[in-house]
Write a protein that holds these residues in place. Structure first.
Motif, mmCIF file in Angstrom:
data_model
loop_
_atom_site.group_PDB
_atom_site.id
_atom_site.type_symbol
_atom_site.label_atom_id
_atom_site.label_comp_id
_atom_site.label_asym_id
_atom_site.label_seq_id
_atom_site.Cartn_x
_atom_site.Cartn_y
_atom_site.Cartn_z
ATOM 1 N N GLY A 138 10.007 17.843 -33.474
ATOM 2 C CA GLY A 138 9.256 19.199 -33.425
ATOM 3 C C GLY A 138 9.404 20.024 -31.943
ATOM 4 N N VAL A 139 10.289 19.578 -31.286
ATOM 5 C CA VAL A 139 10.745 20.230 -29.956
ATOM 6 C C VAL A 139 11.737 21.146 -29.966
ATOM 7 C CG1 VAL A 139 11.176 19.915 -27.649
ATOM 8 C CG2 VAL A 139 9.855 18.148 -28.861
ATOM 9 N N PHE A 140 12.809 20.714 -30.332
ATOM 10 C CA PHE A 140 14.020 21.662 -30.627
ATOM 11 C C PHE A 140 13.959 23.147 -31.053
ATOM 12 C CE2 PHE A 140 16.922 17.811 -29.868
ATOM 13 C CZ PHE A 140 16.505 17.432 -28.403
ATOM 14 N N GLY A 141 12.945 22.989 -32.092
ATOM 15 C CA GLY A 141 12.707 24.346 -32.788
ATOM 16 C C GLY A 141 12.070 25.101 -32.111
ATOM 17 N N ASN A 142 11.441 24.899 -30.781
ATOM 18 C CA ASN A 142 10.536 25.615 -29.847
ATOM 19 C C ASN A 142 11.022 25.749 -28.485
ATOM 20 O OD1 ASN A 142 8.204 26.439 -31.851
ATOM 21 N ND2 ASN A 142 7.964 24.033 -32.063
ATOM 22 N N ILE A 143 12.448 25.568 -28.164
ATOM 23 C CA ILE A 143 12.906 25.902 -26.930
ATOM 24 C C ILE A 143 14.068 26.403 -27.062
ATOM 25 C CG2 ILE A 143 11.680 23.731 -25.837
ATOM 26 C CD1 ILE A 143 14.133 22.001 -26.045
ATOM 27 N N SER A 144 14.872 27.065 -26.110
ATOM 28 C CA SER A 144 15.990 27.680 -26.083
ATOM 29 C C SER A 144 17.043 26.793 -26.283
ATOM 30 C CB SER A 144 16.111 28.369 -24.769
ATOM 31 O OG SER A 144 16.509 27.720 -23.618
ATOM 32 N N TRP A 167 15.237 12.595 -33.341
ATOM 33 C CA TRP A 167 14.913 13.908 -33.154
ATOM 34 C C TRP A 167 14.967 14.789 -34.350
ATOM 35 C CZ3 TRP A 167 18.924 17.255 -34.196
ATOM 36 C CH2 TRP A 167 20.318 16.883 -34.395
ATOM 37 N N THR A 168 14.629 15.953 -34.222
ATOM 38 C CA THR A 168 14.246 16.939 -35.554
ATOM 39 C C THR A 168 14.741 18.208 -35.019
ATOM 40 O OG1 THR A 168 12.139 17.688 -35.163
ATOM 41 C CG2 THR A 168 12.543 15.561 -36.372
ATOM 42 N N ARG A 169 15.366 18.848 -35.858
ATOM 43 C CA ARG A 169 15.374 20.389 -35.527
ATOM 44 C C ARG A 169 15.874 21.219 -36.911
ATOM 45 N NH1 ARG A 169 16.537 25.457 -32.441
ATOM 46 N NH2 ARG A 169 17.927 26.394 -33.811
ATOM 47 N N TYR A 200 15.394 21.244 -48.520
ATOM 48 C CA TYR A 200 14.868 21.817 -47.076
ATOM 49 C C TYR A 200 15.751 22.116 -46.124
ATOM 50 C CZ TYR A 200 10.928 19.269 -49.521
ATOM 51 O OH TYR A 200 10.198 18.706 -50.389
ATOM 52 N N VAL A 201 15.356 23.000 -45.276
ATOM 53 C CA VAL A 201 16.316 23.277 -44.121
ATOM 54 C C VAL A 201 15.974 22.486 -42.977
ATOM 55 C CG1 VAL A 201 17.045 25.524 -44.940
ATOM 56 C CG2 VAL A 201 14.866 25.279 -43.531
ATOM 57 N N LEU A 202 15.782 21.236 -42.897
ATOM 58 C CA LEU A 202 15.319 20.275 -41.792
ATOM 59 C C LEU A 202 16.461 19.378 -41.924
ATOM 60 C CD1 LEU A 202 14.240 17.385 -42.848
ATOM 61 C CD2 LEU A 202 12.346 18.747 -43.928
ATOM 62 N N GLY A 203 16.519 18.998 -40.674
ATOM 63 C CA GLY A 203 17.394 17.734 -40.081
ATOM 64 C C GLY A 203 16.714 16.708 -39.137
ATOM 65 N N VAL A 204 17.114 15.620 -39.342
ATOM 66 C CA VAL A 204 16.615 14.388 -38.682
ATOM 67 C C VAL A 204 17.623 13.529 -38.359
ATOM 68 C CG1 VAL A 204 14.941 12.466 -38.521
ATOM 69 C CG2 VAL A 204 14.332 14.300 -39.765
ATOM 70 N N ASP A 245 6.278 29.368 -31.272
ATOM 71 C CA ASP A 245 4.743 29.207 -31.468
ATOM 72 C C ASP A 245 4.380 28.278 -32.766
ATOM 73 O OD1 ASP A 245 5.522 30.635 -33.730
ATOM 74 O OD2 ASP A 245 4.156 32.251 -33.576
ATOM 75 N N GLY A 246 5.414 27.711 -33.164
ATOM 76 C CA GLY A 246 5.204 26.740 -34.085
ATOM 77 C C GLY A 246 5.188 27.335 -35.880
ATOM 78 N N SER A 247 5.294 28.755 -35.711
ATOM 79 C CA SER A 247 5.015 29.294 -36.849
ATOM 80 C C SER A 247 6.010 28.654 -38.288
ATOM 81 C CB SER A 247 5.166 30.707 -36.821
ATOM 82 O OG SER A 247 6.344 31.354 -36.373
ATOM 83 N N LEU A 248 7.013 28.296 -37.645
ATOM 84 C CA LEU A 248 8.046 27.597 -38.688
ATOM 85 C C LEU A 248 8.218 26.344 -38.289
ATOM 86 C CD1 LEU A 248 10.463 30.678 -39.091
ATOM 87 C CD2 LEU A 248 8.885 30.107 -40.789
ATOM 88 N N PRO A 249 8.387 25.402 -39.250
ATOM 89 C CA PRO A 249 8.815 24.015 -38.949
ATOM 90 C C PRO A 249 10.082 24.008 -37.969
ATOM 91 C CG PRO A 249 8.468 24.100 -41.222
ATOM 92 C CD PRO A 249 8.562 25.562 -40.755
ATOM 93 N N ALA A 250 9.859 22.944 -36.996
ATOM 94 C CA ALA A 250 10.796 23.073 -35.911
ATOM 95 C C ALA A 250 11.888 21.944 -36.361
ATOM 96 C CB ALA A 250 10.129 22.645 -34.582
#
Length: 250
Positions: A138-144, A167-169, A200-204, A245-250
């Motif tokens: 949940g970190v890499f979706g909320n940093i540059s 990690w997730t993104r 889903y558009v998630l990766g682990v 702001d975490g409004s979308l899954p990171a």
């Protein structure tokens, strides 16, 4: 426009909606949600490390731990429970309280330390690294993008040799996960797995540190980032700046 510092971001978050991050976590109560799917995949990675770790202590670190379900729920009842020493770092006081209560209810409060602190400060992990398992979920979706590469380059200083990073993104266009996987390889990690479940558009990802005792950092914009030696982490270092702001899954 310059990225705001973490204090400003958290202050803005509190002004807009103090319960925002708490409500964001409610998706975990729906077993069919994207976040619940991601949680199960992360827990698989945690469980795999505990299952395969040789006899002895198992040090775990979770960056931006949220409610701590990924660590707490796996450690509880696992045969290696007594070997685990985990530090979960989270800033939001409600999420910290939730994690502490969950750990206590699961009987793992002695194994899982929940610290209320700024996860972007290296000093938050003093005494807990190098670790056998590091969670960056949940970190890499909320940093540059630049900060993602920088954090990946710092992971050797968080890990024991043989340690694993989970990690997730998200994979929303433009999908950065191929680059993240490349950056882990550049930093001396071997990919154990990468899962991107449809629809889903998630990766682990799970990457294992196999580098030697001396590690050169990655270069970002001509500047070297990362640690010079495994397990050496400058406590005054800021790892990144949170801009989402975490409004979308990171």
């Amino acid at each position: 426009m310059a990225n705001p510092g973490n204090d400003e971001v958290y202050a803005d978050r509190a002004r807009v909606d103090e319960a925002h991050w708490v409500r964001w976590h409610r998706s975990y109560e729906d077993p069919d949600s994207a976040l619940s799917t991601r949680l199960r995949l992360v827990q698989d990675g945690v469980r795999d490390v505990l299952d395969q770790h040789p006899p002895g202590p198992i040090q775990v670190v979770s960056i931006c731990a949220g409610q701590g379900r990924d660590v707490i729920d796996v450690v509880a009842g696992h045969p290696r429970q007594s070997d685990v020493r985990a530090r979960l770092v989270e800033l939001d006081p409600e999420l910290v309280a939730f994690a502490r209560e969950r750990a206590a209810a699961a009987g793992v409060a002695d194994q899982v330390e929940v610290v209320q602190g700024d996860a972007s400060l290296a000093g938050s992990y003093a005494g807990a690294v190098p670790a056998d398992l590091v969670l960056v979920c949940g970190v890499f979706g909320n940093i540059s993008d630049g900060d993602i590469r920088s954090v990946v380059g710092m992971m050797p200083s968080f890990c024991c040799v043989g340690g694993t990073v989970v990690w997730t993104r998200h994979r929303r266009p433009p999908d950065l996960t191929p680059s993240v996987r490349d950056w882990f390889a550049e930093a001396g990690f071997v990919e154990k797995s990468f899962v991107a479940p449809a629809p889903y558009v998630l990766g682990v990802g799970c990457h294992q540190w196999v580098g030697g005792a001396d590690v050169g950092g990655a270069e970002v914009g001509g500047a070297e980032v990362g640690a010079a030696k495994v397990g050496t982490l400058d406590p005054d270092l800021r790892l990144c700046d949170f801009i989402g702001d975490g409004s979308l899954p990171a």
